[in-house]
Scaffold this active site. Structure first.
Site, PDB file in Angstrom:
ATOM      1  N   ARG A 142      -2.640  -2.794  -5.551  1.00  0.00           N
ATOM      2  CA  ARG A 142      -3.351  -3.388  -6.782  1.00  0.00           C
ATOM      3  C   ARG A 142      -3.174  -2.515  -7.995  1.00  0.00           C
TER       4      ARG A 142
ATOM      5  N   LEU B 114      -0.750   6.972   3.826  1.00  0.00           N
ATOM      6  CA  LEU B 114       0.387   6.860   5.062  1.00  0.00           C
ATOM      7  C   LEU B 114       1.691   5.971   4.416  1.00  0.00           C
TER       8      LEU B 114
ATOM      9  N   GLY C 198       0.767  -1.054  -0.032  1.00  0.00           N
ATOM     10  CA  GLY C 198       0.035   0.217  -0.020  1.00  0.00           C
ATOM     11  C   GLY C 198       0.778   1.239   0.027  1.00  0.00           C
TER      12      GLY C 198
ATOM     13  N   ARG D 152      -4.037 -10.289  -0.917  1.00  0.00           N
ATOM     14  CA  ARG D 152      -4.974 -11.389  -0.622  1.00  0.00           C
ATOM     15  C   ARG D 152      -4.538 -12.731  -1.265  1.00  0.00           C
TER      16      ARG D 152
ATOM     17  N   ASP E 266      -1.653  -7.749  -5.119  1.00  0.00           N
ATOM     18  CA  ASP E 266      -2.901  -7.827  -4.367  1.00  0.00           C
ATOM     19  C   ASP E 266      -2.586  -8.904  -3.101  1.00  0.00           C
TER      20      ASP E 266
ATOM     21  N   PHE F  52     -14.398   0.314   5.603  1.00  0.00           N
ATOM     22  CA  PHE F  52     -15.435   1.255   5.490  1.00  0.00           C
ATOM     23  C   PHE F  52     -16.146   1.327   6.688  1.00  0.00           C
TER      24      PHE F  52
ATOM     25  N   TYR G 212      -8.213   0.495  17.895  1.00  0.00           N
ATOM     26  CA  TYR G 212      -9.427  -0.395  18.229  1.00  0.00           C
ATOM     27  C   TYR G 212      -9.002  -1.919  17.972  1.00  0.00           C
TER      28      TYR G 212
HETATM   29  C1  HXC Z   1     -21.435  -2.317   2.823  1.00  0.00           C
HETATM   30  C2  HXC Z   1     -19.657  -2.764   1.118  1.00  0.00           C
HETATM   31  C3  HXC Z   1     -19.706  -1.267   1.221  1.00  0.00           C
HETATM   32  C4  HXC Z   1     -20.063  -0.445   1.925  1.00  0.00           C
HETATM   33  C5  HXC Z   1     -18.165  -2.491  -0.354  1.00  0.00           C
HETATM   34  N1  HXC Z   1     -18.976  -3.332   0.338  1.00  0.00           N
HETATM   35  N2  HXC Z   1     -18.420  -0.997   0.004  1.00  0.00           N
HETATM   36  N3  HXC Z   1     -20.830  -3.213   1.789  1.00  0.00           N
HETATM   37  N4  HXC Z   1     -20.986  -0.746   2.709  1.00  0.00           N
HETATM   38  N5  HXC Z   1     -19.527   0.846   2.031  1.00  0.00           N
HETATM   39  C6  HXC Z   1     -19.111  -4.678  -0.247  1.00  0.00           C
HETATM   40  C7  HXC Z   1     -19.411  -5.022  -1.418  1.00  0.00           C
HETATM   41  O1  HXC Z   1     -21.121  -4.917  -1.736  1.00  0.00           O
HETATM   42  C8  HXC Z   1     -19.004  -6.614  -1.755  1.00  0.00           C
HETATM   43  O2  HXC Z   1     -20.040  -7.270  -1.243  1.00  0.00           O
HETATM   44  C9  HXC Z   1     -17.803  -6.530  -0.956  1.00  0.00           C
HETATM   45  O3  HXC Z   1     -17.863  -5.578  -0.018  1.00  0.00           O
HETATM   46  C10 HXC Z   1     -16.551  -6.111  -1.540  1.00  0.00           C
HETATM   47  O4  HXC Z   1     -16.586  -4.975  -2.304  1.00  0.00           O
HETATM   48  P1  HXC Z   1     -15.615  -4.708  -3.691  1.00  0.00           P
HETATM   49  O5  HXC Z   1     -16.168  -3.410  -4.243  1.00  0.00           O
HETATM   50  O6  HXC Z   1     -15.873  -5.945  -4.587  1.00  0.00           O
HETATM   51  O7  HXC Z   1     -14.270  -4.980  -3.253  1.00  0.00           O
HETATM   52  P2  HXC Z   1     -12.967  -4.634  -3.843  1.00  0.00           P
HETATM   53  O8  HXC Z   1     -13.040  -3.874  -4.899  1.00  0.00           O
HETATM   54  O9  HXC Z   1     -11.728  -5.346  -3.350  1.00  0.00           O
HETATM   55  O10 HXC Z   1     -12.652  -3.143  -2.748  1.00  0.00           O
HETATM   56  C11 HXC Z   1     -12.284  -3.433  -1.266  1.00  0.00           C
HETATM   57  C12 HXC Z   1     -12.967  -2.242  -0.356  1.00  0.00           C
HETATM   58  C13 HXC Z   1     -12.519  -0.704  -0.818  1.00  0.00           C
HETATM   59  C14 HXC Z   1     -12.465  -2.251   0.906  1.00  0.00           C
HETATM   60  C15 HXC Z   1     -14.303  -2.244  -0.464  1.00  0.00           C
HETATM   61  O11 HXC Z   1     -12.973   0.121  -0.091  1.00  0.00           O
HETATM   62  C16 HXC Z   1     -10.980  -0.562  -1.093  1.00  0.00           C
HETATM   63  O12 HXC Z   1     -10.455  -0.796  -2.186  1.00  0.00           O
HETATM   64  N6  HXC Z   1     -10.349  -0.189   0.129  1.00  0.00           N
HETATM   65  C17 HXC Z   1      -8.954  -0.073  -0.054  1.00  0.00           C
HETATM   66  C18 HXC Z   1      -8.457   1.361   0.791  1.00  0.00           C
HETATM   67  C19 HXC Z   1      -9.018   1.352   2.224  1.00  0.00           C
HETATM   68  O13 HXC Z   1      -9.986   0.967   2.285  1.00  0.00           O
HETATM   69  N7  HXC Z   1      -8.428   2.502   2.847  1.00  0.00           N
HETATM   70  C20 HXC Z   1      -8.936   2.728   4.249  1.00  0.00           C
HETATM   71  C21 HXC Z   1      -7.939   2.404   5.042  1.00  0.00           C
HETATM   72  S1  HXC Z   1      -8.399   3.169   6.609  1.00  0.00           S
HETATM   73  P3  HXC Z   1     -20.955  -8.386  -2.019  1.00  0.00           P
HETATM   74  O14 HXC Z   1     -21.620  -9.218  -1.127  1.00  0.00           O
HETATM   75  O15 HXC Z   1     -21.936  -7.114  -2.642  1.00  0.00           O
HETATM   76  O16 HXC Z   1     -20.226  -8.858  -3.139  1.00  0.00           O
HETATM   77  C22 HXC Z   1      -7.955   1.911   8.060  1.00  0.00           C
HETATM   78  C23 HXC Z   1      -7.829   2.496   9.605  1.00  0.00           C
HETATM   79  C24 HXC Z   1      -8.725   3.868   9.984  1.00  0.00           C
HETATM   80  O17 HXC Z   1      -7.936   0.882   7.830  1.00  0.00           O
HETATM   81  C25 HXC Z   1      -8.766   4.104  11.321  1.00  0.00           C
HETATM   82  C26 HXC Z   1      -9.068   5.435  11.276  1.00  0.00           C
HETATM   83  C27 HXC Z   1      -8.740   6.293  12.632  1.00  0.00           C
HETATM   84  P1  NAP Z   2      -4.984   4.339   2.406  1.00  0.00           P
HETATM   85  O1  NAP Z   2      -4.528   5.601   1.493  1.00  0.00           O
HETATM   86  O2  NAP Z   2      -6.447   3.779   1.594  1.00  0.00           O
HETATM   87  O3  NAP Z   2      -3.989   3.149   2.126  1.00  0.00           O
HETATM   88  C1  NAP Z   2      -4.374   1.968   1.855  1.00  0.00           C
HETATM   89  C2  NAP Z   2      -3.612   1.071   0.819  1.00  0.00           C
HETATM   90  O4  NAP Z   2      -3.603  -0.200   0.833  1.00  0.00           O
HETATM   91  C3  NAP Z   2      -3.731   1.881  -0.491  1.00  0.00           C
HETATM   92  O5  NAP Z   2      -2.524   2.202  -1.079  1.00  0.00           O
HETATM   93  C4  NAP Z   2      -4.056   0.456  -1.234  1.00  0.00           C
HETATM   94  O6  NAP Z   2      -3.763   0.676  -2.813  1.00  0.00           O
HETATM   95  C5  NAP Z   2      -3.543  -0.604  -0.387  1.00  0.00           C
HETATM   96  N1  NAP Z   2      -4.542  -1.658  -0.834  1.00  0.00           N
HETATM   97  C6  NAP Z   2      -5.910  -1.909  -0.595  1.00  0.00           C
HETATM   98  N2  NAP Z   2      -6.122  -3.217  -0.622  1.00  0.00           N
HETATM   99  C7  NAP Z   2      -4.988  -3.875  -1.191  1.00  0.00           C
HETATM  100  C8  NAP Z   2      -4.858  -5.114  -1.595  1.00  0.00           C
HETATM  101  N3  NAP Z   2      -5.864  -5.973  -1.642  1.00  0.00           N
HETATM  102  N4  NAP Z   2      -3.653  -5.489  -1.915  1.00  0.00           N
HETATM  103  C9  NAP Z   2      -2.648  -4.420  -1.775  1.00  0.00           C
HETATM  104  N5  NAP Z   2      -2.981  -3.343  -1.521  1.00  0.00           N
HETATM  105  C10 NAP Z   2      -4.133  -2.822  -1.164  1.00  0.00           C
HETATM  106  O7  NAP Z   2      -5.201   4.664   3.738  1.00  0.00           O
HETATM  107  P2  NAP Z   2      -4.126   4.786   4.886  1.00  0.00           P
HETATM  108  O8  NAP Z   2      -5.039   5.815   5.817  1.00  0.00           O
HETATM  109  O9  NAP Z   2      -3.134   5.454   4.286  1.00  0.00           O
HETATM  110  O10 NAP Z   2      -3.928   3.778   5.532  1.00  0.00           O
HETATM  111  C11 NAP Z   2      -2.675   3.259   5.532  1.00  0.00           C
HETATM  112  C12 NAP Z   2      -2.599   2.287   7.123  1.00  0.00           C
HETATM  113  O11 NAP Z   2      -2.844   3.031   7.949  1.00  0.00           O
HETATM  114  C13 NAP Z   2      -3.707   1.221   6.902  1.00  0.00           C
HETATM  115  O12 NAP Z   2      -3.203  -0.039   7.654  1.00  0.00           O
HETATM  116  C14 NAP Z   2      -4.702   1.832   7.823  1.00  0.00           C
HETATM  117  O13 NAP Z   2      -5.491   0.676   8.688  1.00  0.00           O
HETATM  118  C15 NAP Z   2      -3.802   2.453   8.931  1.00  0.00           C
HETATM  119  N6  NAP Z   2      -4.256   3.443   9.720  1.00  0.00           N
HETATM  120  C16 NAP Z   2      -4.753   4.857   9.265  1.00  0.00           C
HETATM  121  C17 NAP Z   2      -5.090   5.780  10.069  1.00  0.00           C
HETATM  122  C18 NAP Z   2      -5.460   6.833   9.397  1.00  0.00           C
HETATM  123  O14 NAP Z   2      -6.069   7.712  10.093  1.00  0.00           O
HETATM  124  N7  NAP Z   2      -5.324   7.207   8.297  1.00  0.00           N
HETATM  125  C19 NAP Z   2      -5.293   5.334  11.319  1.00  0.00           C
HETATM  126  C20 NAP Z   2      -5.027   3.923  11.900  1.00  0.00           C
HETATM  127  C21 NAP Z   2      -4.580   3.236  11.080  1.00  0.00           C
HETATM  128  P3  NAP Z   2      -4.651   0.192  -4.006  1.00  0.00           P
HETATM  129  O15 NAP Z   2      -5.924   0.799  -3.986  1.00  0.00           O
HETATM  130  O16 NAP Z   2      -3.882   0.634  -4.995  1.00  0.00           O
HETATM  131  O17 NAP Z   2      -4.772  -1.275  -3.763  1.00  0.00           O
END
Ligand code: HXC
Ligand code: NAP
Length: 292
Positions: free
Chosen positions: A47, A27, A22, A75, A73, A105, A156
């Site tokens: 990805r 970050l 990522g 996964r 990826d 999410f 958390y």
């Molecule tokens: C309910 C949802 C949903 C939503 C997706 N799904 N979004 N369900 N509410 N908002 C469901 C879909 O319908 C599908 O289920 C399944 O989840 C997979 O969705 P896809 O879109 O096919 O998955 P994919 O393309 O692999 O995308 C993965 C993702 C997406 C997690 C859904 O958001 C993503 O690419 N995220 C990567 C970056 C990210 O999340 N960054 C944040 C990290 S912050 P069905 O049953 O319909 O097939 C963090 C810590 C934060 O981690 C702490 C902060 C303080």
């Molecule tokens: P972000 O920008 O969305 O980073 C997530 C990264 O993961 C993206 O670069 C994404 O790239 C990659 N990723 C997602 N699915 C993947 C997959 N299947 N295979 C490979 N790469 C994948 O969010 P961020 O805030 O910087 O988060 C970074 C880390 O910090 C995460 O572990 C998160 O849980 C942690 N964190 C963040 C916060 C915050 O406040 N921001 C707080 C606590 C912890 P692609 O979409 O290109 O795959």
């Protein structure tokens, strides 16, 4: 206070090759930037290859360092093995694995499909497992020592959190993996640590956790005793230290970097912060009067 001040001395990471999952955004990109400034070579993976290539070009121009963008990826174990192979082919060895990739999410849990829950577990827990297992076995098989795995979790991971249950479940697993392998694989010359960041604004997290006007409604800075969110350089400083040889005796630790956020939510009487200063005379009088 200069939040952007850089902590480690020049070339502190020279000679190290670091894989950041990522690493193309958020970050991961910020930590990569600082690693490059400190002399490391960095492989960034995710990805989206196009995004990684753009980031690699930008960071090479900005820092003069070397960045290898690789699609992977997390996964899929075969993709992780291929990413490791390509990294070793390019740089001869890998010294640090930074498990930063995540998916998340907000959602009431009863609205989640089984696949939605799995998707988060697969990226965060299974993805971290895939990378850790592939890299760990490689280092063991080749008798390579002085290796470090750094996992990005959340606070958390130990408190749990409503509305992000798959992420909380997965991050708790990552924390358990960190502590378990810190003991089991220390004999192979590996260290395992974790960082639990509080709120650090990134597009990836904020779009999915604070969509629309939730950003204004739930101002994350207000949850933090220090009254502000984190600066990316503050996280990069800690990450650089933890992957450097300066932290060589730190193993199995999770370091919280959240301005006191989670403790504020936990302490039973922390709400008394809201009592105005001038009320304390009256409250003290009321309490003392009970003695009579
Ligand atoms: C309910 C949802 C949903 C939503 C997706 N799904 N979004 N369900 N509410 N908002 C469901 C879909 O319908 C599908 O289920 C399944 O989840 C997979 O969705 P896809 O879109 O096919 O998955 P994919 O393309 O692999 O995308 C993965 C993702 C997406 C997690 C859904 O958001 C993503 O690419 N995220 C990567 C970056 C990210 O999340 N960054 C944040 C990290 S912050 P069905 O049953 O319909 O097939 C963090 C810590 C934060 O981690 C702490 C902060 C303080
Ligand atoms: P972000 O920008 O969305 O980073 C997530 C990264 O993961 C993206 O670069 C994404 O790239 C990659 N990723 C997602 N699915 C993947 C997959 N299947 N295979 C490979 N790469 C994948 O969010 P961020 O805030 O910087 O988060 C970074 C880390 O910090 C995460 O572990 C998160 O849980 C942690 N964190 C963040 C916060 C915050 O406040 N921001 C707080 C606590 C912890 P692609 O979409 O290109 O795959």
């Amino acid at each position: 206070m200069d939040l952007k001040a850089k902590m480690l001395r020049d070339n502190a990471l020279e000679g190290k090759t670091i894989v950041v999952t990522g690493g193309g955004s958020g970050l991961g990109k910020s930590m990569t930037t600082y690693f490059l400034e400190l002399g490391a070579k960095v492989v960034i993976t995710s990805r989206n290859l196009e995004k990684l290539q753009t980031t690699a070009k930008e960071l090479e121009a900005q820092t003069g360092g070397t960045v290898l963008p690789l699609q992977c990826d997390v996964r899929h174990y075969d993709q992780v093995e291929a990413m490791l192979k390509a990294s070793v082919e390019a740089f001869g060895t890998v010294d640090v694995l930074l498990n930063n990739a995540a998916g998340n999410f907000i959602s009431p849990t009863e609205r989640l499909s089984a696949n939605a829950f799995d998707t988060i577990i697969d990226i965060v827990l299974k993805g971290t497992k895939n990378c850790t297992l592939a890299f760990g076995k490689h280092w063991i098989d080749n008798n390579e020592t002085n290796k470090t795995v750094l996992n990005i979790v959340t606070t958390y991971a130990w408190t749990g959190s409503a509305y992000v249950v798959p992420s909380a479940t997965a991050k708790a697993g990552v924390l358990a993996m960190t502590r378990s392998l810190a003991v089991e694989w220390a004999k192979y010359g590996m260290r395992f640590n974790a960082i639990a960041p509080g709120p650090f604004p990134t597009k990836g997290a904020w779009d999915r956790l604070l969509p629309g006007d939730l950003k204004e409604k739930f101002d994350m800075a207000k949850k933090v005793p220090l009254g502000r969110v984190g600066d990316h350089q503050e996280l990069a400083n800690l990450a650089a230290y933890l992957v450097s040889d300066f932290s060589g005796y730190i193993n199995g630790e999770v370091i919280t970097l959240d301005g006191g956020e989670w403790l504020k939510g936990a302490g039973q009487f922390n709400l008394l912060e809201q009592v105005p200063e001038q009320m304390w005379d009256m409250l003290e009088m009321m309490i003392r009067s009970k003695k009579k």
